[in-house]
Design a protein around this motif. Structure first.
Motif, PDB file in Angstrom:
ATOM      1  N   ARG A 155      -0.797  -2.710  -0.679  1.00 52.31           N
ATOM      2  CA  ARG A 155       0.089  -1.731  -1.187  1.00 52.31           C
ATOM      3  C   ARG A 155      -0.181  -0.596   0.094  1.00 52.31           C
ATOM      4  O   ARG A 155       0.900   0.151   0.126  1.00 52.31           O
ATOM      5  CB  ARG A 155      -0.383  -1.154  -2.429  1.00 52.31           C
ATOM      6  CG  ARG A 155       0.092  -2.255  -3.451  1.00 52.31           C
ATOM      7  CD  ARG A 155       0.024  -1.564  -4.820  1.00 52.31           C
ATOM      8  NE  ARG A 155       0.403  -2.495  -5.996  1.00 52.31           N
ATOM      9  CZ  ARG A 155       0.364  -2.376  -7.226  1.00 52.31           C
ATOM     10  NH1 ARG A 155      -0.041  -0.968  -7.670  1.00 52.31           N
ATOM     11  NH2 ARG A 155       0.657  -3.000  -8.160  1.00 52.31           N
ATOM     12  N   SER A 251       5.176  -6.448  -4.001  1.00 53.50           N
ATOM     13  CA  SER A 251       6.605  -6.060  -3.874  1.00 53.50           C
ATOM     14  C   SER A 251       7.447  -7.055  -3.484  1.00 53.50           C
ATOM     15  O   SER A 251       7.101  -7.777  -2.152  1.00 53.50           O
ATOM     16  CB  SER A 251       6.631  -4.709  -3.026  1.00 53.50           C
ATOM     17  OG  SER A 251       7.810  -4.320  -2.934  1.00 53.50           O
ATOM     18  N   ARG A 287       3.573   2.929  -9.955  1.00 52.76           N
ATOM     19  CA  ARG A 287       3.269   1.154  -9.894  1.00 52.76           C
ATOM     20  C   ARG A 287       2.070   1.218 -10.829  1.00 52.76           C
ATOM     21  O   ARG A 287       1.195   2.102 -11.050  1.00 52.76           O
ATOM     22  CB  ARG A 287       3.109   0.721  -8.546  1.00 52.76           C
ATOM     23  CG  ARG A 287       4.068   0.804  -7.694  1.00 52.76           C
ATOM     24  CD  ARG A 287       4.094   0.237  -6.325  1.00 52.76           C
ATOM     25  NE  ARG A 287       4.210  -1.423  -6.681  1.00 52.76           N
ATOM     26  CZ  ARG A 287       3.971  -2.292  -5.821  1.00 52.76           C
ATOM     27  NH1 ARG A 287       4.093  -2.175  -4.525  1.00 52.76           N
ATOM     28  NH2 ARG A 287       3.974  -3.364  -6.033  1.00 52.76           N
TER      29      ARG A 287
END
Length: 531
Positions: A155, A251, A287
């Motif tokens: 991330r 993602s 998130r």
């Protein structure tokens, strides 16, 4: 552009790469087709636990596991609807472990991790196993570069660790063996449709940066690309709790195209409202994350009340969250015993100061002030904390039994699972319902064949993992069940497609000549050390 292989595997998680490895080792030409530019998906984020009962690994460790005890455990938890598939799983799990460990490139070790239910057949310390860690520089350079980093690194856009452990070790080891044995990996391929030859599946159509491509499969296509947790429209359509923004899937992944492609040719689906759930602190960017191993604090709903044992296994606690609207979001209330860090394991946890600045965490000098800051009735939250502190002093949680089960004390120790909140300042972290993926999808048989609504198999089409309706139904029995079941049915699918053609002799496959290849964005490259 059209290429031809014996087997096409869609996806690159633990189930997908198990199938690709076994098919390549059997002498078949194999293409792994991955939507993104990195391999491993959610499997690479995981701890790598594999629930594969009755194997030699547990025996080597002196673990009191057996196939029969695992059968008793599952019989106590499941409703019996998929008994044939459960038996296939139990029967093949030790065979799969033997097959993987027969290769010098792979090894397992026992991983102490309690199972999630106090039921007959439960093994003290658990029966999960994990791949042995491996250094990144022990892998071919291009292979190592394709393994998806841990979630916190991925991330942040940073590189992974020098030593691959858990799920990364699983992906790295399998991928290295696939390439060694002549497999092809195609990244940047989003599969949108299945190609058919009459009633038989004969390949896939994929979108790439260079345009559409078709890949043909002589023997079969295996769909192992995860679920649809990343698509909010489908989650809403099927009633999956939580939100796509909170899922742990990387993602841009797991938006369900392969499932829809199979449905378009008549495949049946089931369990579409189900997921592998978990609570987690919402991140400053909105998130979700994955939390387990609570060792302090307590979790309350928006009224300021506890509603479950905070030490429950994550899927069980997640289902408690999903049971009432006032529980999403929840607040994890804790004190300063750990210097303002979350008294639990969270992946990623995030920086406390960034959380405080974003308002996803709140800090206050007193419990009533904390309650006011999060919009909870101060009297109710104070009463909840006082009652919990009384349980901590007595050593017994009279409301939810926290600390009574083996799992409760595994991460924190039996006494620390009931720790009072009395060290100001106090904190509250906003928790949401995250997930490790959906677990509903294509209906398959004990061979991993995809079925139509009338129960007939679609020739040439197989599926495993979160692309399928889980053999475990709505239950999450133990750590490593998602990976273990995905890997076993991947192996059974390869065995079936090998036996279904050429008289069961995979050595007679009309294999493509040439070296093994990695392909990034559709361009094949020879892998270092290939043969």
């Amino acid at each position: 552009m059209t290429d031809v292989f014996d087997v096409i595997v869609v996806g690159s998680g633990g189930g997908a790469l198990t199938a690709a490895h076994l098919a390549a080792k059997a002498g078949l030409s194999v293409a792994v087709v991955e939507k993104t530019d990195l391999l491993g998906g959610t499997s690479a984020y995981s701890g790598g636990a594999c629930w594969l009962p009755g194997s030699a690994v547990q025996q080597r460790a002196g673990n009191p596991d057996s196939t029969e005890s695992a059968r008793r455990y599952l019989e106590a938890l499941l409703d019996g609807r998929a008994k044939d598939k459960v038996e296939a799983f139990l029967g093949h799990a030790p065979e799969l472990v033997d097959a993987l460990e027969a290769d010098d490139g792979f090894a397992f070790e026992w991983l102490p991790f309690p199972e999630y239910f106090d039921a007959p057949g439960r093994v003290p310390g658990g029966r999960s196993i994990q791949p042995v860690k491996i250094r990144r520089d022990a892998l071919p350079v291009e292979v190592a570069g394709l393994v998806r980093p841990p979630v916190e690194s991925d991330r942040a856009g940073t590189a992974g660790r020098r030593t691959l452990t858990g799920g990364q070790a699983l992906i790295g080891r399998l991928l290295a063996m696939i390439v060694r044995d002549g497999g092809t990996v195609r990244t940047g391929h989003r599969v949108t449709a299945l190609l058919t030859d009459g009633d038989r599946v004969a390949g896939v159509r994929a979108e790439t940066a260079a345009g559409p491509v078709e890949l043909r499969a002589r023997r079969g296509v295996l769909l192992a690309s995860g679920g649809f947790e990343g698509d909010q429209v489908q989650r809403d359509q099927h009633g999956v709790p939580g939100r796509a923004a909170w899922t742990m899937a990387p993602s841009g992944t797991n938006t369900g195209e392969p499932i829809r492609a199979a449905e378009a040719i008549g495949a049946a689906t089931d369990l579409l409202d189900q997921g592998w759930f978990c609570p987690g602190p919402v991140q400053p960017d909105g998130r979700g994350s994955f939390a387990l191993g609570v060792r302090g604090g307590l979790i309350v709903d928006t009224t300021g009340s506890r509603y479950a044992n905070e030490c429950l296994p994550y899927d069980r606690f997640g289902r408690q969250m999903a049971a009432a609207p006032e529980r999403i979001p929840s607040w994890f209330v804790f004190d300063s015993r750990e210097g303002g860090r979350l008294p639990a394991i969270a992946m990623p946890e995030g920086d406390p100061e960034a959380h405080l600045a974003a308002g996803t965490w709140v800090r206050a000098a007193t419990v009533p002030a904390l309650a006011a800051a999060i919009g909870v009735d101060p009297a109710r939250l104070t009463a909840t904390v006082d009652r919990f502190n009384g349980f901590a002093a007595a050593g017994v949680d009279e409301d939810f039994g926290r600390g009574a089960d083996e799992y409760d004390g595994f991460f924190a120790g039996e006494t620390r699972s009931l720790t009072p909140l009395d060290a100001p300042p106090y904190y509250a972290a906003r928790f949401v319902l995250s997930d490790l993926g959906t677990k509903g999808g294509l209906v398959t048989d004990a061979n991993g064949q995809v079925l139509r609504a009338d129960g007939t198999a679609i020739d040439g089409l197989y599926a495993t993992g979160n692309t399928t309706a889980s053999v475990m139904g709505p239950v999450y029995p133990a750590p490593g069940v998602p990976l273990g079941t995905a890997m076993v049915f991947a192996s059974l699918a390869v065995r079936h497609l090998c036996a279904a053609t050429d008289g069961g002799d995979p050595g007679t496959a009309d294999r493509l000549p040439g070296p093994p290849a990695l392909s990034v964005g559709g361009e094949d490259r020879r892998a270092p050390g290939s043969r």
